[in-house]
Design an enzyme around this catalytic site. Structure first.
Site, short mmCIF file in Angstrom:
data_model
loop_
_atom_site.label_atom_id
_atom_site.label_comp_id
_atom_site.label_asym_id
_atom_site.label_seq_id
_atom_site.Cartn_x
_atom_site.Cartn_y
_atom_site.Cartn_z
N ASP A 42 0.79 -1.24 0.00
CA ASP A 42 0.00 0.00 0.00
C ASP A 42 0.82 1.29 0.00
OD1 ASP A 42 1.01 -0.29 2.53
OD2 ASP A 42 -0.88 -0.24 3.59
N HIS A 43 2.06 1.22 0.52
CA HIS A 43 2.81 2.48 0.73
C HIS A 43 3.57 2.97 -0.50
CE1 HIS A 43 1.85 2.25 4.93
NE2 HIS A 43 2.66 3.24 5.24
N ASP A 63 3.49 -0.77 11.39
CA ASP A 63 3.01 0.54 10.96
C ASP A 63 2.33 1.21 12.14
OD1 ASP A 63 2.38 2.10 8.23
OD2 ASP A 63 0.76 2.39 9.67
N ARG A 91 -2.37 12.26 10.01
CA ARG A 91 -1.18 13.06 10.33
C ARG A 91 -1.15 14.31 9.47
NH1 ARG A 91 3.07 8.49 12.07
NH2 ARG A 91 2.06 8.36 14.10
N SER A 120 12.24 6.03 17.01
CA SER A 120 11.53 4.87 16.45
C SER A 120 12.37 3.61 16.65
CB SER A 120 11.24 5.09 14.97
OG SER A 120 12.33 4.61 14.20
N ARG A 168 13.35 1.41 14.70
CA ARG A 168 13.81 0.80 13.44
C ARG A 168 15.05 -0.08 13.63
NH1 ARG A 168 15.26 6.55 11.04
NH2 ARG A 168 13.10 6.72 11.60
#
Ligand code: SF4
Length: 754
Positions: free
Chosen positions: A95-96, A160, A448, A643, A645
């Site tokens: 989707d991104h 996500d 956002r 984050s 990551r």
């Protein structure tokens, strides 16, 4: 069938025992959050009580969902675990990576061409390891999860931030990094600090222009972008029960904007209706049998102030529609005050684009309510003054709303339907503007609205509202318009008012879809080849990191002594680097380029003892690595915050860093370093940070007797031959020491398969 009924049965079968055990251990009635969390302890039924906001607890989530950007490294890592299949039901959603340019069909074709290698990899790796694959155009991860997988009382993680959307169906659904997904898919425990619980009591009933979106816009104003940190937000009360399941999803989705771990609603009739409508009647039957565990205990609802860490009350009968922004989602303005605020701040009143849909707001109810406004533009002879786009959250919603004529209504108003994908919500938007330097306003029904989020333009003022308010603004083209009170001028000069929106919660003819876009994995994936082109610059198969050599680490060189804040973004920058997130060697060229060198105050400039000069951090690390010399990174307080990551831990490991020694760690990054087989150490005496000089060589001693709770020793040899030594602490337990020895957690899992 896409969803896994056996898994849901197993969760419900254990609930009675687990909830009872928890109630006994905790010694008081339980919130819904606690019931779900205690039902998902990795250890099984509770052996003790966990302190909210304090205890670190191992959980066993039921599902994993991954979007196509974050799935790449997660699945490359998962391949290292040597498992035949993912340990829990898992899905990948494309989707991104789809850019919104002109419209759904052509944009989707372009995405297929531009991202072919990524899609081929994700499709093949999913096929091999028993992971469900939702192809490009199938929809946005959270909408697809709500339609197919979420179930009351379940627990899932997703790579996500807006994974909490599934809380609309009563699930504790938490947004995480790729490394967490790997843990759960590999069958390892997943650790979380036991959250606090914020209660939001909803009284009254919404009407007119007010929608569920306005609840979370209001809550964001109350709690601000940080107010939910470390907490799960639990909604309850008659107002909650009067709201649609998808409306609840919208509220939970945007809980990410207040920093909440997740948000959740109790099982009720709206969820039953949604499950039935999405052809999951079996889930309703099963959930009804354990319904008392899918809500908080009665005592909690009777006296919420005694059981929630914080309590907020909102009366839906008096709640006004809100518009939040610009630049932050917690700047909350009731519609009656918005026009004055726009003028006062001198924000551009002319609205250039209205965008509805996304994972946040593209339910059937949302689309019908917005379409009821769009229809008025046509019927009342109005011309939409702003551009208008519609992003359906899934192919099922797109197909159903097209069948029912709703998308045609938007087209008549001048709207453009974009692909069922993230598109403008994540900056994948080729916006058509004549002058990007002009201050301008847009309004979306997304979540956002930080600067540059939608179109990369810092001059864009992005506001967030419900789809019906966005549609009304797009017709007016003016942010000082109040659809509840103001009139608009028709093409022939008449003054007309928009009527209140009207929505339909669920389609009378049921949901329909021709090709939902789901591809089930092979029953036996052992013969499936994972497609990675060795020449690709976006994807690279991983090689397992080398195991520990069995001796103390001697002769390590200092790579960088970082000063001050060093977040995971400083360690592995995002932006243009995200393109390489599936290629460890290429993305490693961003390693620590944002960190400040304590010796010269500069970023990405460190002393290279091999070349006797200053060089970029990644280049310096590569020189040492080529010479087979390990390196050390030294850091300040709260090193690795931000984050979660995994690249921030994988890149140093890949480029030869053996130890990270800091004053203090952000916990998640510390754990990520351990998982990658590195030494994450803290100065026993923080002042020893000052002993480290630019040209030092490090020996790390005590590894042959590496034990839980036993500090290690570091000996520094300075350029002039003099030495200093100091003690470093660590938080490794026995299992984590085994990761270090095996070279990484995944190496250990692979060894254990044999
Ligand atoms: Fe994230 Fe936006 Fe995509 Fe939703 S639509 S998953 S918020 S990028």
């Amino acid at each position: 069938m896409a969803f896994d009924l056996e898994m849901i049965k197993a969760v419900y079968a254990g609930m009675e025992e687990r909830v009872s055990a928890a109630r006994t251990k905790v010694g008081r009635p339980l919130t819904l959050t606690e019931k779900i969390l205690y039902s998902h302890l990795y250890e099984g039924p509770a052996r003790g009580a966990h302190e909210r906001g304090q205890s670190y607890v191992d959980f066993a989530p039921d599902r994993v969902a991954m979007q196509d950007a974050t799935a790449q490294m997660a699945l490359l890592q998962f391949m290292q675990a040597g498992k035949a299949q993912a340990a829990v039901p898992s899905t990948v959603h494309c989707d991104h990576l789809i850019q919104a340019r002109v419209g759904a069909d052509s944009d989707l074709q372009d995405a297929y061409t531009e991202n072919k290698e990524v899609y081929d990899f994700l499709a093949s790796v999913s096929n091999k390891y028993g992971i469900g694959f939702w192809k490009p155009g199938a929809g946005i991860i959270h909408q697809v999860v709500l339609e197919n997988y979420a179930f009351p009382g379940g627990m899932m993680i997703g790579t996500d931030s807006h994974t909490p959307n599934a809380g609309g169906l009563g699930m504790v659904a938490i947004g995480v990094g790729g490394a967490d997904a790997v843990d759960v898919m590999a069958g390892m425990p997943w650790e979380l600090k036991f959250p606090k619980v914020i209660g939001v009591k909803l009284t009254g009933k919404m009407s007119g222009w007010t929608s569920p979106k306005d609840v979370i816009l209001k809550v964001a104003g109350i709690l601000t972008v940080k107010g939910g940190t470390g907490a799960i937000v639990e909604y309850f009360g008659e107002g909650a029960e009067s709201m649609s399941c998808t409306g609840k999803g919208t509220i939970c989705n945007m809980g990410a904007e207040i920093g909440a771990t997740t948000s959740v609603f109790a099982y009720d009739n709206s969820m039953r209706a949604y499950l039935n409508s999405t052809k999951r009647e079996e889930v309703v039957e099963l959930a009804d049998e354990v319904a008392q565990h899918l809500r908080a205990d009665d005592e909690v609802y009777a006296d919420p102030a005694s059981f929630y860490d914080q309590l907020i009350e909102i009366d839906l009968s008096t709640l006004e529609p809100h518009v939040n922004g610009p630049f932050t989602p917690d700047a909350a303005w009731p519609i009656s005050q918005f026009a004055a605020v726009v003028k006062e701040h001198n924000w551009p009143a002319k609205l250039e684009v209205g965008l509805i849909g996304s994972c946040t707001n593209s339910s059937y109810e949302d689309i019908t309510r917005a379409a009821s406004i769009a229809k008025q533009a046509v019927d009342k002879n109005l011309t939409a003054q702003a551009e208008f786009t519609i992003t359906p959250g899934s192919e099922m919603v797109r197909y159903t709303t097209a069948r029912d004529g709703l998308l045609d209504t938007f087209a008549e108003m001048g709207g453009v339907v974009l692909a069922n994908a993230c598109g403008p919500c994540i900056g994948q938007w080729a916006r058509h503007t004549d002058d990007p330097t002009r201050k301008n306003s847009i309004i979306t029904s997304f979540n956002r609205n930080f600067a540059k989020r939608n179109d990369g333009n810092p001059n864009t003022h992005a506001f967030v509202a419900s789809p019906e308010i966005v549609t009304a603004f797009a017709i007016a083209g003016d942010l000082t318009f109040n659809p509840l009170t103001d009139t608009l001028t028709t093409k022939d000069g008449q003054q007309v008012k928009l009527d209140e929106p009207r929505g339909v919660e669920l389609p009378a003819k049921g949901f329909a879809v021709e090709d939902a876009g789901y591809i089930a994995p092979a029953e036996d994936g052992s013969k499936v080849e994972v497609a990675v082109d060795p020449k690709s610059d976006r994807l690279q198969l991983l090689e397992g990191f080398k195991p520990w050599e069995g001796t103390d680490l001697k002769g390590l060189k200092l790579l960088i002594k970082a000063q001050g804040k060093c977040t995971t973004d400083h360690i592995s920058m995002a932006g243009p680097w995200l393109k390489y997130r599936g290629h460890l060697d290429n993305i490693s060229n961003n390693m620590l380029i944002g960190a400040i060198n304590a010796f010269n105050g500069e970023s990405n400039s460190v002393y290279n003892d091999m070349t006797r000069g200053y060089d970029a951090v990644p280049a310096t690390a590569r020189t040492y690595k080529a010479a087979n010399i390990g390196t050390v990174v030294v850091g300040d307080e709260n090193y690795g915050e931000g984050s979660s990551r995994e690249h921030a831990a994988m890149e140093p490991r890949h480029l030869g860093v053996r130890a990270v020694i800091v004053k203090s760690f952000a916990r998640i990054h510390e754990t990520n370093l351990k998982k990658q087989g590195m030494l994450a150490l803290t100065f026993a005496n923080k002042a020893d940070y000052d002993l480290i000089e630019e040209t030092d060589t490090f020996d790390i001693l005590g590894l042959e007797d590496f034990q839980e709770g036993k500090p290690l020793k570091v000996v520094l040899t300075h350029k002039d031959g003099s030495q200093d030594s100091f003690t470093v602490n660590h938080t490794y337990n026995q299992g984590q020491i085994a990761w270090f020895k095996a070279g990484s957690a995944l190496n250990l899992i692979r060894l254990q398969q044999k």
